[in-house]
Scaffold this motif. Structure first.
Motif: not given
Length: 271
Positions: A121-133, A136-145
């Motif tokens: 996902v190209a979120f406005p502040t930075q690129y993030i990852l989305r996990v669609d289980w 279970a509810p969707v999760q988001f990961i900051n790939p920086f850390d």
């Protein structure tokens, strides 16, 4: 691959990493694509071997994140965030350092080979990852850390980036096409090259980004700046004029009108 092939390539049919490799081969004739692919394949093989007994997909993802950031040592480059080497895939794999889009692309590549439901996902502040289980509810990961981030945290990032009154849009969290991510990746790399005063390389980035997003006025404005640094006054004035015409309400438009006058005065007169 030649520049003319970029706009006709279907980047949605391949992984984001494969698209990035193609783009970087075009940017740099000596880009070590074979070495990069070997390194990526090794990461996949190592992950499969380490997680082969883990059948729970949630624990499998947690195991992959632990591998990626702790055992393999990938991390965000906090000291030289804006360095161009953080955007080049070969340097990221070699140094194990990068920025959200480059680290995210590599992590997503391995995750998808492990059949984990990860997208970018190209979120406005930075690129993030989305996990669609599916369970279970969707999760988001900051790939920086490698940290999971809540939607509330993402909302705080947005306000920090766009101001406290910035409206939230659900579209900010929808998976982004590879073409758009690659264009944004090129923009990040171009900005880094500009800081390093590598104007010819920055111009190639800009030209490639415009093949992915033809007519983008902000990209054309940036290309005008590069032309200005390369002392191509006429080309710079044309790009600035295009931006002014397309974005007359932009705060930069008035300043660029003055620049166009100066540049046109500098342009050689042909007799």
């Amino acid at each position: 691959m030649h520049f003319t092939e970029v706009s006709s390539r279907n980047y949605e049919a391949i992984t984001l990493v494969d698209g990035a490799i193609d783009i970087m081969m075009d940017l740099e004739p000596g880009f070590p694509s074979q070495w990069v692919r070997l390194q990526l394949d090794k990461l996949v093989q190592d992950a499969e071997a380490a997680l082969m007994t883990e059948t729970n997909p949630h624990l499998r993802l947690e195991g992959l994140i632990r591998l990626f950031y702790h055992e393999w040592g990938f991390c965000g480059d906090r000291n030289q965030y804006y360095a161009a080497e953080n955007a080049y895939l070969d340097k990221v794999l070699e140094r194990r350092k990068g920025i959200p889009v480059s680290l995210g692309a590599v992590l997503m590549y391995v995750a998808q080979h492990l059949e984990l439901p990860v997208s970018g996902v190209a979120f406005p502040t930075q690129y993030i990852l989305r996990v669609d289980w599916p369970d279970a509810p969707v999760q988001f990961i900051n790939p920086f850390d490698g940290e999971f981030v809540s939607q509330q945290t993402l909302g705080s990032w947005l306000k920090g980036h766009k101001g406290p009154l910035a409206p939230w849009r659900d579209s900010y969290l929808t998976p982004t096409s590879h073409t758009d991510v690659l264009a944004r990746w090129l923009t990040v790399l171009k900005s880094a090259l500009l800081r390093e005063e590598q104007y010819a390389d920055a111009l190639r980035c800009s030209d490639l980004a415009l093949l992915l997003r033809p007519g983008d006025p902000h990209e054309i404005r940036d290309r005008g700046y590069i032309y200005q640094q390369l002392e191509c006054s006429h080309a710079a004035a044309m790009d600035y004029s295009y931006f002014i015409e397309q974005c007359p309400e932009d705060p930069a438009a008035e300043l660029l009108k003055l620049q166009v006058k100066v540049l046109n005065a500098q342009a050689p007169v042909l007799h």
